[in-house]
Design an enzyme around this catalytic site. Structure first.
Site, mmCIF file in Angstrom:
data_model
loop_
_atom_site.group_PDB
_atom_site.id
_atom_site.type_symbol
_atom_site.label_atom_id
_atom_site.label_comp_id
_atom_site.label_asym_id
_atom_site.label_seq_id
_atom_site.Cartn_x
_atom_site.Cartn_y
_atom_site.Cartn_z
ATOM 1 N N ARG A 1 9.908 76.261 79.842
ATOM 2 C CA ARG A 1 10.144 75.164 80.808
ATOM 3 C C ARG A 1 8.836 74.613 81.386
ATOM 4 O O ARG A 1 8.756 74.264 82.565
ATOM 5 C CB ARG A 1 11.056 75.615 81.965
ATOM 6 C CG ARG A 1 12.411 76.112 81.551
ATOM 7 C CD ARG A 1 13.293 75.026 80.938
ATOM 8 N NE ARG A 1 14.526 75.632 80.466
ATOM 9 C CZ ARG A 1 14.692 76.114 79.220
ATOM 10 N NH1 ARG A 1 13.723 75.976 78.323
ATOM 11 N NH2 ARG A 1 15.827 76.661 78.863
ATOM 12 N N SER B 1 19.591 73.849 86.457
ATOM 13 C CA SER B 1 19.104 75.090 87.070
ATOM 14 C C SER B 1 17.918 74.804 87.978
ATOM 15 O O SER B 1 16.983 74.098 87.581
ATOM 16 C CB SER B 1 18.663 76.074 85.990
ATOM 17 O OG SER B 1 19.775 76.476 85.244
ATOM 18 N N GLU C 1 12.201 75.413 88.666
ATOM 19 C CA GLU C 1 12.160 74.747 87.360
ATOM 20 C C GLU C 1 12.150 73.235 87.552
ATOM 21 O O GLU C 1 11.572 72.505 86.752
ATOM 22 C CB GLU C 1 13.409 75.176 86.561
ATOM 23 C CG GLU C 1 13.537 74.519 85.207
ATOM 24 C CD GLU C 1 14.731 75.046 84.415
ATOM 25 O OE1 GLU C 1 15.022 76.264 84.465
ATOM 26 O OE2 GLU C 1 15.376 74.225 83.741
HETATM 27 C C1 LIG Z 1 24.229 69.137 84.563
HETATM 28 C C2 LIG Z 1 22.824 69.393 84.114
HETATM 29 C C3 LIG Z 1 22.585 70.319 83.111
HETATM 30 C C4 LIG Z 1 21.285 70.580 82.685
HETATM 31 N N1 LIG Z 1 21.088 71.495 81.691
HETATM 32 C C5 LIG Z 1 19.817 71.763 81.276
HETATM 33 C C6 LIG Z 1 19.577 72.728 80.239
HETATM 34 O O1 LIG Z 1 20.493 73.333 79.695
HETATM 35 N N2 LIG Z 1 18.294 72.958 79.885
HETATM 36 C C7 LIG Z 1 17.244 72.305 80.448
HETATM 37 O O2 LIG Z 1 16.093 72.570 80.069
HETATM 38 N N3 LIG Z 1 17.441 71.374 81.426
HETATM 39 C C8 LIG Z 1 18.701 71.094 81.838
HETATM 40 N N4 LIG Z 1 18.901 70.153 82.834
HETATM 41 C C9 LIG Z 1 17.743 69.486 83.459
HETATM 42 C C10 LIG Z 1 17.374 68.117 82.828
HETATM 43 O O3 LIG Z 1 18.496 67.491 82.285
HETATM 44 C C11 LIG Z 1 16.319 68.251 81.739
HETATM 45 O O4 LIG Z 1 15.175 68.871 82.259
HETATM 46 C C12 LIG Z 1 15.938 66.878 81.149
HETATM 47 O O5 LIG Z 1 15.213 67.100 79.972
HETATM 48 C C13 LIG Z 1 15.146 66.007 82.099
HETATM 49 O O6 LIG Z 1 15.016 64.705 81.525
HETATM 50 P P1 LIG Z 1 14.967 63.381 82.430
HETATM 51 O O7 LIG Z 1 14.716 62.219 81.555
HETATM 52 O O8 LIG Z 1 16.177 63.314 83.297
HETATM 53 O O9 LIG Z 1 13.676 63.698 83.310
HETATM 54 P P2 LIG Z 1 13.408 63.224 84.796
HETATM 55 O O10 LIG Z 1 14.252 64.039 85.726
HETATM 56 O O11 LIG Z 1 13.480 61.756 84.915
HETATM 57 O O12 LIG Z 1 11.891 63.685 84.968
HETATM 58 C C14 LIG Z 1 11.528 65.040 84.928
HETATM 59 C C15 LIG Z 1 10.005 65.113 84.979
HETATM 60 O O13 LIG Z 1 9.499 64.487 83.814
HETATM 61 C C16 LIG Z 1 8.628 63.417 84.170
HETATM 62 N N5 LIG Z 1 8.782 62.339 83.188
HETATM 63 C C17 LIG Z 1 9.899 61.657 82.853
HETATM 64 N N6 LIG Z 1 9.612 60.735 81.914
HETATM 65 C C18 LIG Z 1 8.294 60.831 81.658
HETATM 66 C C19 LIG Z 1 7.394 60.139 80.795
HETATM 67 N N7 LIG Z 1 7.780 59.148 79.974
HETATM 68 N N8 LIG Z 1 6.098 60.524 80.789
HETATM 69 C C20 LIG Z 1 5.660 61.536 81.590
HETATM 70 N N9 LIG Z 1 6.453 62.199 82.454
HETATM 71 C C21 LIG Z 1 7.761 61.853 82.478
HETATM 72 C C22 LIG Z 1 9.035 63.003 85.569
HETATM 73 O O14 LIG Z 1 7.960 62.396 86.274
HETATM 74 C C23 LIG Z 1 9.404 64.351 86.168
HETATM 75 O O15 LIG Z 1 8.262 65.026 86.601
HETATM 76 C C24 LIG Z 1 20.201 69.881 83.281
HETATM 77 C C25 LIG Z 1 20.453 68.927 84.274
HETATM 78 C C26 LIG Z 1 21.747 68.685 84.698
HETATM 79 C C27 LIG Z 1 21.994 67.666 85.773
#
Ligand SMILES: Cc1cc2nc3c(=O)[nH]c(=O)nc-3n(C[C@H](O)[C@H](O)[C@H](O)COP(=O)(O)OP(=O)(O)OC[C@H]3O[C@@H](n4cnc5c(N)ncnc54)[C@H](O)[C@@H]3O)c2cc1C
Length: 300
Positions: free
Chosen positions: A175, A225, A295
């Site tokens: 992570r 998480s 995380e």
């Molecule tokens: C119901 C639920 C279940 C989930 N299950 C999991 C799971 O099983 N495993 C897991 O690992 N995660 C899980 N997550 C967490 C999340 O979905 C993941 O971490 C996902 O990959 C985040 O992607 P995002 O586009 O929403 O990132 P964001 O939340 O938009 O951003 C996360 C971070 O990445 C940065 N970021 C985003 N885009 C860029 C870019 N283009 N360049 C540089 N930095 C960037 C942001 O600034 C921030 O710091 C879950 C979340 C929810 C709500």
């Protein structure tokens, strides 16, 4: 001319004073001074160049599914790099896909069902860029397993350069990645290594993973998480054993179904969540001598 007038001249779709609640799956956040949704790399580069030139703090996000925004808001520009359709993607004969990183994982999975490599990711919200940033994973696999390289826009000493990061340069670990603690590294696109496979078997694995997820994943507004697991502990189990399941501060509640999830019941503030996090860390440390590590990304 005011800043917003100047910005609007160049970016007509930019908005001022935008509630961040709609841009995080937690539904928590005050107002961003400015917000712009961009769907392609060129526009992303242009707005970052502009923000950099006028010394405006910026933050690039994707689906907002791993972020806790402050209820006080964000004094800069939030740039939402997300596109709901697969536009720029090339699959070569070795099953390497070159794809813009603003694509949701769900779209990537449905568009690559003839190939194996992403079955574990079904049901994870957010974009490929967000997944790379936090090295998202599930069922013992993670995005780093299939990344070959990442195309990055790097802001260093006021200069913007585009650079290719090979997998080793990304410093992936559980992570974590080189991107997670450096908001000046913007992920534009990535090369991912898929494998050929049997379509029916791939679809079966996807369905199986989705079933497992729907059995254990709490419903409601969350960001997944909150804490990382350790080599020899599950954060959720420790929180449960500490007797904290169901604890509530304001509208933030430790899930009864999965203690590593905090659910926003409707009007939770970032402080409600942060106070719960503080209590969890203190209790787990006292009872089990373990330091839990967040995380999620907290922008407070
Ligand atoms: C119901 C639920 C279940 C989930 N299950 C999991 C799971 O099983 N495993 C897991 O690992 N995660 C899980 N997550 C967490 C999340 O979905 C993941 O971490 C996902 O990959 C985040 O992607 P995002 O586009 O929403 O990132 P964001 O939340 O938009 O951003 C996360 C971070 O990445 C940065 N970021 C985003 N885009 C860029 C870019 N283009 N360049 C540089 N930095 C960037 C942001 O600034 C921030 O710091 C879950 C979340 C929810 C709500």
């Amino acid at each position: 001319m005011t800043i917003i007038e100047g910005l609007k001249n160049e970016f007509p779709l930019i908005k001022a004073d935008v509630s961040l609640r709609e841009y995080s799956t937690f539904r928590i956040g005050g107002n961003a001074k400015f917000l712009l949704k961009v769907s392609d790399k060129k526009e992303l580069k242009r707005i970052i160049e502009k923000a950099n030139n006028i010394n405006l703090p910026f933050l690039v996000i994707g689906g907002g599914s791993n972020i806790l925004f402050s209820s006080k808001g964000y004094d800069g520009i939030i740039i939402v790099y997300k596109q709901d359709k697969l536009i720029n993607s090339i699959v070569n004969k070795n099953n390497i896909i070159n794809v813009d990183a603003n694509i949701p994982l769900s779209v990537l999975i449905s568009e690559t069902k003839l190939l194996s490599g992403l079955e574990w990711a079904v049901g994870i919200p957010g974009t490929l860029a967000g997944a790379i940033n936090g090295n998202a994973g599930a069922f013992g696999e993670s995005i780093s397993d299939i990344i070959k390289s990442v195309n990055v826009l790097e802001l260093k000493k006021g200069k913007l350069i585009e650079k290719k990061y090979n997998k080793d340069d990304c410093h992936f670990s559980y992570r974590n990645s080189v991107f997670k603690n450096n908001n000046n590294l913007i992920i534009l696109s990535a090369e991912i290594q898929m494998n050929s496979g049997n379509k029916e078997e791939i679809e079966k694995r996807i369905r199986g993973n989705l079933n497992k997820r729907s059995l254990k994943q709490p419903k409601g507004f969350s960001v997944g998480s909150i804490f990382k697991n350790g080599n020899d502990f599950s954060a959720g189990l420790l929180i449960e054993k500490a007797g904290l399941k169901g604890m509530k501060i304001g509208d933030a509640k430790i899930s009864e179904e999965h203690a590593n999830f905090i659910i926003n019941l409707g009007n939770a503030s970032s402080d409600d969540v942060l106070n719960l996090i503080k209590i969890i860390k203190k209790e787990v440390k006292e009872k089990f001598s373990i330091d839990l590590e967040e995380e999620i990304k907290i922008f407070n």
